[in-house]
Design a protein around this motif. Sequence first.
Motif, short mmCIF file in Angstrom:
data_model
loop_
_atom_site.label_atom_id
_atom_site.label_comp_id
_atom_site.label_asym_id
_atom_site.label_seq_id
_atom_site.Cartn_x
_atom_site.Cartn_y
_atom_site.Cartn_z
N CYS A 16 0.89 -1.22 0.02
CA CYS A 16 0.09 0.03 -0.13
C CYS A 16 0.75 1.40 0.14
CB CYS A 16 -0.93 -0.09 0.94
SG CYS A 16 -2.16 -1.39 1.37
N ILE A 17 0.64 2.05 -1.04
CA ILE A 17 1.29 3.46 -0.96
C ILE A 17 0.25 4.27 -0.43
CG2 ILE A 17 2.14 5.12 -2.54
CD1 ILE A 17 2.02 1.83 -4.10
N ILE A 18 0.62 4.54 0.58
CA ILE A 18 -0.50 5.75 1.42
C ILE A 18 0.14 7.09 1.51
CG2 ILE A 18 -1.45 5.88 3.61
CD1 ILE A 18 -0.84 2.97 4.46
N PHE A 19 -0.71 7.94 0.77
CA PHE A 19 -0.40 9.53 0.18
C PHE A 19 -1.28 10.32 1.61
CE2 PHE A 19 0.25 7.95 -3.85
CZ PHE A 19 1.56 8.48 -4.18
N GLY A 20 -0.39 11.11 2.21
CA GLY A 20 -1.29 12.20 2.97
C GLY A 20 -0.64 13.65 2.65
N PHE A 21 -1.23 14.44 3.33
CA PHE A 21 -0.80 15.94 2.95
C PHE A 21 -0.64 16.73 4.10
CE2 PHE A 21 -2.18 20.38 2.18
CZ PHE A 21 -1.10 20.83 1.11
N HIS A 22 0.52 17.38 4.36
CA HIS A 22 0.71 18.15 5.88
C HIS A 22 1.60 19.23 5.58
CE1 HIS A 22 0.94 18.65 10.28
NE2 HIS A 22 2.08 18.44 10.04
N ILE A 94 0.24 -7.02 -5.48
CA ILE A 94 -0.43 -6.28 -6.16
C ILE A 94 -0.40 -4.79 -5.27
CG2 ILE A 94 -2.95 -5.77 -7.14
CD1 ILE A 94 -1.30 -8.51 -7.84
N ALA A 95 -0.08 -3.82 -6.09
CA ALA A 95 0.18 -2.49 -5.19
C ALA A 95 -1.13 -1.73 -5.54
CB ALA A 95 1.29 -1.75 -5.88
N TYR A 96 -1.27 -1.01 -4.30
CA TYR A 96 -2.64 -0.05 -4.11
C TYR A 96 -2.10 1.40 -3.81
CZ TYR A 96 -5.81 -3.97 -4.65
OH TYR A 96 -6.50 -5.04 -5.01
N PHE A 97 -2.70 2.34 -4.22
CA PHE A 97 -2.35 3.56 -3.52
C PHE A 97 -3.55 4.08 -2.84
CE2 PHE A 97 -3.89 5.86 -7.52
CZ PHE A 97 -4.68 6.90 -6.92
N ALA A 98 -3.50 4.77 -1.71
CA ALA A 98 -4.49 5.35 -0.65
C ALA A 98 -4.42 6.73 -0.39
CB ALA A 98 -4.64 4.42 0.50
N LEU A 99 -5.42 7.42 -0.12
CA LEU A 99 -5.47 8.99 0.16
C LEU A 99 -5.97 8.96 1.51
CD1 LEU A 99 -6.69 10.32 -3.24
CD2 LEU A 99 -4.32 9.71 -2.66
#
Length: 224
Positions: A16-22, A94-99
Amino acid sequence: MNYYSQYPKFHVAVDCIIFGFHRGALKLLLQRRPFEPRAGEWSLMGGFVRRDEDIDAAAVRVLHKLTGLHDIYMRQVGAFGSVNRDSGDRVISIAYFALVDIDEINHELTHEHSAYWEDIKNLPPLLFDHRDMVDKAYVKLVALVHRAPVGFKLLPELFTLTQLQQLYEAIIGESIDKRNFRKRVAEMSFIEKTDAVDKLTSRRGAALYRFNEEAYNIEKKFKL
């Protein structure tokens, strides 16, 4: 003889590629790998798919285990299956990206799993082919924000226009003219100004806005 028995069996995993914003920067949640091989190196959060589990369900389980969140926005990036990609064994991932909204996650869980937020522009070396996964996920994210309002998944429910502009600048990697940006926002009926005011990050008290998904769906349907 069972037809399938003549073929080798492989491990199937999800990463899991987990993106965040800060604070104006796009972030990625990374983990110090807690087991061998290559324990202690930076990696994405992942796990093996269980025998009675769909791959999407496996990704949801991994994301919840790390963040404590439900109903996370995620999209599949693709399959990674080079023969020697994992030094532990033959593994197809299997790769996933999450926001996610960083302020909403369970920080005790991320600490428990030795996970930390890193600026997407300053990532450390990642093990296996995880950097390739991140790069492909980022390309998909940039393409997606140009055609769908997924960026709001990275923001709190109420946000300032400055935060919104900084978010899109962080994702696409370039500056946006403030006047043109606000003119475009004013034309979008699904970005609503509220009566609330931000007194924490703005001295004058900037107006807070929200994304109205229902209004967006109506506008999208009308355009079609």
